[in-house]
Design a protein around this motif. Structure first.
Motif, PDB file in Angstrom:
ATOM      1  N   ILE A   1      44.029  41.456  14.822  1.00 47.42           N
ATOM      2  CA  ILE A   1      44.155  42.725  15.534  1.00 47.42           C
ATOM      3  C   ILE A   1      45.151  42.532  16.669  1.00 47.42           C
ATOM      4  O   ILE A   1      45.138  41.515  17.358  1.00 47.42           O
ATOM      5  CB  ILE A   1      42.794  43.189  16.089  1.00 47.42           C
ATOM      6  N   GLU A   2      46.003  43.524  16.877  1.00 48.59           N
ATOM      7  CA  GLU A   2      47.090  43.395  17.842  1.00 48.59           C
ATOM      8  C   GLU A   2      46.577  43.340  19.276  1.00 48.59           C
ATOM      9  O   GLU A   2      45.642  44.047  19.654  1.00 48.59           O
ATOM     10  CB  GLU A   2      48.054  44.578  17.686  1.00 48.59           C
ATOM     11  N   TRP A   3      47.208  42.496  20.090  1.00 48.83           N
ATOM     12  CA  TRP A   3      46.897  42.358  21.520  1.00 48.83           C
ATOM     13  C   TRP A   3      47.183  43.682  22.229  1.00 48.83           C
ATOM     14  O   TRP A   3      48.274  44.224  22.114  1.00 48.83           O
ATOM     15  CB  TRP A   3      47.739  41.233  22.092  1.00 48.83           C
ATOM     16  N   PRO A   4      46.205  44.229  22.973  1.00 43.03           N
ATOM     17  CA  PRO A   4      46.385  45.560  23.554  1.00 43.03           C
ATOM     18  C   PRO A   4      47.151  45.609  24.865  1.00 43.03           C
ATOM     19  O   PRO A   4      47.473  46.703  25.339  1.00 43.03           O
ATOM     20  CB  PRO A   4      44.946  46.032  23.771  1.00 43.03           C
ATOM     21  N   PHE A   5      47.459  44.447  25.468  1.00 38.11           N
ATOM     22  CA  PHE A   5      48.023  44.445  26.814  1.00 38.11           C
ATOM     23  C   PHE A   5      49.436  43.876  26.869  1.00 38.11           C
ATOM     24  O   PHE A   5      49.837  43.304  27.877  1.00 38.11           O
ATOM     25  CB  PHE A   5      47.113  43.648  27.758  1.00 38.11           C
ATOM     26  N   ARG A   6      50.187  44.047  25.823  1.00 37.66           N
ATOM     27  CA  ARG A   6      51.551  43.537  25.799  1.00 37.66           C
ATOM     28  C   ARG A   6      52.373  44.187  26.919  1.00 37.66           C
ATOM     29  O   ARG A   6      52.419  45.418  27.039  1.00 37.66           O
ATOM     30  CB  ARG A   6      52.196  43.810  24.441  1.00 37.66           C
ATOM     31  N   ASP A   7      52.993  43.368  27.737  1.00 38.84           N
ATOM     32  CA  ASP A   7      53.858  43.824  28.830  1.00 38.84           C
ATOM     33  C   ASP A   7      53.108  44.604  29.917  1.00 38.84           C
ATOM     34  O   ASP A   7      53.720  45.332  30.698  1.00 38.84           O
ATOM     35  CB  ASP A   7      55.007  44.695  28.299  1.00 38.84           C
ATOM     36  N   VAL A   8      51.792  44.449  29.981  1.00 39.56           N
ATOM     37  CA  VAL A   8      51.003  45.112  31.022  1.00 39.56           C
ATOM     38  C   VAL A   8      50.909  44.183  32.238  1.00 39.56           C
ATOM     39  O   VAL A   8      50.504  43.019  32.096  1.00 39.56           O
ATOM     40  CB  VAL A   8      49.583  45.448  30.520  1.00 39.56           C
ATOM     41  N   PRO A   9      51.262  44.628  33.441  1.00 41.55           N
ATOM     42  CA  PRO A   9      51.109  43.786  34.627  1.00 41.55           C
ATOM     43  C   PRO A   9      49.648  43.378  34.823  1.00 41.55           C
ATOM     44  O   PRO A   9      48.743  44.206  34.669  1.00 41.55           O
ATOM     45  CB  PRO A   9      51.587  44.691  35.768  1.00 41.55           C
ATOM     46  N   TYR A  10      49.441  42.117  35.154  1.00 38.00           N
ATOM     47  CA  TYR A  10      48.077  41.583  35.268  1.00 38.00           C
ATOM     48  C   TYR A  10      47.980  40.663  36.483  1.00 38.00           C
ATOM     49  O   TYR A  10      48.922  39.936  36.802  1.00 38.00           O
ATOM     50  CB  TYR A  10      47.705  40.799  34.003  1.00 38.00           C
ATOM     51  N   ALA A  11      46.825  40.695  37.136  1.00 45.46           N
ATOM     52  CA  ALA A  11      46.551  39.765  38.233  1.00 45.46           C
ATOM     53  C   ALA A  11      45.101  39.312  38.168  1.00 45.46           C
ATOM     54  O   ALA A  11      44.212  40.116  37.857  1.00 45.46           O
ATOM     55  CB  ALA A  11      46.823  40.426  39.590  1.00 45.46           C
ATOM     56  N   ASP A  12      44.885  38.033  38.425  1.00 50.32           N
ATOM     57  CA  ASP A  12      43.529  37.516  38.518  1.00 50.32           C
ATOM     58  C   ASP A  12      43.125  37.439  39.983  1.00 50.32           C
ATOM     59  O   ASP A  12      43.867  36.901  40.813  1.00 50.32           O
ATOM     60  CB  ASP A  12      43.420  36.136  37.871  1.00 50.32           C
ATOM     61  N   LEU A  13      41.946  37.952  40.310  1.00 47.15           N
ATOM     62  CA  LEU A  13      41.524  38.040  41.702  1.00 47.15           C
ATOM     63  C   LEU A  13      40.928  36.754  42.255  1.00 47.15           C
ATOM     64  O   LEU A  13      40.920  36.553  43.472  1.00 47.15           O
ATOM     65  CB  LEU A  13      40.497  39.161  41.872  1.00 47.15           C
ATOM     66  N   LEU A  14      40.423  35.886  41.393  1.00 42.71           N
ATOM     67  CA  LEU A  14      39.743  34.689  41.899  1.00 42.71           C
ATOM     68  C   LEU A  14      40.644  33.854  42.812  1.00 42.71           C
ATOM     69  O   LEU A  14      40.239  33.543  43.941  1.00 42.71           O
ATOM     70  CB  LEU A  14      39.204  33.852  40.743  1.00 42.71           C
ATOM     71  N   PRO A  15      41.850  33.488  42.399  1.00 42.90           N
ATOM     72  CA  PRO A  15      42.688  32.711  43.320  1.00 42.90           C
ATOM     73  C   PRO A  15      43.096  33.496  44.564  1.00 42.90           C
ATOM     74  O   PRO A  15      43.303  32.902  45.632  1.00 42.90           O
ATOM     75  CB  PRO A  15      43.904  32.325  42.471  1.00 42.90           C
ATOM     76  N   VAL A  16      43.186  34.814  44.449  1.00 47.86           N
ATOM     77  CA  VAL A  16      43.514  35.642  45.612  1.00 47.86           C
ATOM     78  C   VAL A  16      42.380  35.577  46.632  1.00 47.86           C
ATOM     79  O   VAL A  16      42.602  35.391  47.835  1.00 47.86           O
ATOM     80  CB  VAL A  16      43.772  37.101  45.198  1.00 47.86           C
ATOM     81  N   ILE A  17      41.149  35.729  46.149  1.00 48.77           N
ATOM     82  CA  ILE A  17      39.983  35.664  47.040  1.00 48.77           C
ATOM     83  C   ILE A  17      39.859  34.284  47.657  1.00 48.77           C
ATOM     84  O   ILE A  17      39.615  34.137  48.864  1.00 48.77           O
ATOM     85  CB  ILE A  17      38.699  36.040  46.274  1.00 48.77           C
ATOM     86  N   GLU A  18      40.049  33.238  46.853  1.00 46.74           N
ATOM     87  CA  GLU A  18      39.948  31.867  47.370  1.00 46.74           C
ATOM     88  C   GLU A  18      40.999  31.588  48.436  1.00 46.74           C
ATOM     89  O   GLU A  18      40.723  30.880  49.408  1.00 46.74           O
ATOM     90  CB  GLU A  18      40.102  30.875  46.217  1.00 46.74           C
ATOM     91  N   ARG A  19      42.177  32.151  48.264  1.00 48.03           N
ATOM     92  CA  ARG A  19      43.280  31.862  49.177  1.00 48.03           C
ATOM     93  C   ARG A  19      43.234  32.710  50.444  1.00 48.03           C
ATOM     94  O   ARG A  19      43.545  32.237  51.533  1.00 48.03           O
ATOM     95  CB  ARG A  19      44.611  32.087  48.451  1.00 48.03           C
ATOM     96  N   ARG A  20      42.813  33.974  50.307  1.00 54.34           N
ATOM     97  CA  ARG A  20      42.969  34.913  51.421  1.00 54.34           C
ATOM     98  C   ARG A  20      41.688  35.183  52.205  1.00 54.34           C
ATOM     99  O   ARG A  20      41.746  35.781  53.280  1.00 54.34           O
ATOM    100  CB  ARG A  20      43.510  36.249  50.901  1.00 54.34           C
TER     101      ARG A  20
END
Length: 208
Positions: free
Chosen positions: A116-135
């Motif tokens: 089944i085709e990947w639904p998020f091709r070229d969709v901007p993405y960010a993971d919050l865990l490293p953001v929370i750990e850093r900030r």
């Protein structure tokens, strides 16, 4: 992150192994949650209203008889909703980071397995865990009890707190596996909605 509208994402599964399956996929948009639920062939009436009553949030939940049906629908939804849509940022908490993460690698594996085709091709993405750990500082306790509350629930409760954790029917995420096996689909969806709402709230905090 300040120039994007946040769309929080989270999945529920039957476990962590390669042959385990996806049971729920949820997105939290500014106007409410969109959730896809695998009910293993069972008919569930008014799932979205049942969940909305539990979590006090606008929820549109659809029922799918199998993991394959769920993932095909999510793939179509992703292409329709995110393709050529400027200004949306998909966010997750420990969804996929450098050399780790759970949700996106698990989903990618299942989609590949089912062709089944990947639904998020070229969709901007960010993971919050490293953001929370850093900030942010999420350290609580002292001495031997001192620890950083950097899991989703711990970070939300420490930095924001409030009704979203109260709306979660489970004290631990692992309870969603048992609930699915027992046919308590509304509880699994309510847990997923609580998680995507916690994720989006942490994303909004990180934007400040």
């Amino acid at each position: 992150m300040t120039s994007f509208e946040l769309v929080a994402f989270d999945i529920e599964t039957t476990g962590f192994e390669v042959d385990d399956e996806v049971t729920v996929i949820g997105f939290d948009f500014p106007m409410g949650a969109r959730v896809f639920a695998n009910t293993d062939g069972e008919t569930v009436e008014d799932l979205d209203q049942t969940v909305a009553d539990r979590v006090s949030h606008t929820v549109r939940a659809t029922v799918h008889p199998s993991e394959t049906a769920l993932l095909k629908t999510v793939s179509e939804f992703g292409h329709e909703r995110f393709r050529n849509e400027d200004g949306l940022l998909l966010i997750a908490y420990n969804g996929e980071k450098w050399q780790s993460g759970f949700d996106l690698p698990f989903l990618r594996t299942r989609l590949s397995h089912l062709d089944i085709e990947w639904p998020f091709r070229d969709v901007p993405y960010a993971d919050l865990l490293p953001v929370i750990e850093r900030r942010f500082n999420t350290t609580v306790g002292s001495g031997e009890e001192r620890s950083a509350m950097n899991d989703l629930v711990g970070a939300y409760d420490t930095l924001i707190g409030g009704e979203l954790s109260d709306a979660d029917p489970f004290a631990e995420s692992g309870e969603a596996v048992t609930a699915f096996k027992d046919g308590r689909y509304a509880e699994v969806v309510a847990h997923n909605v609580a998680d995507i709402r916690r994720t989006r709230e942490l994303g909004k905090l990180a934007q400040t």
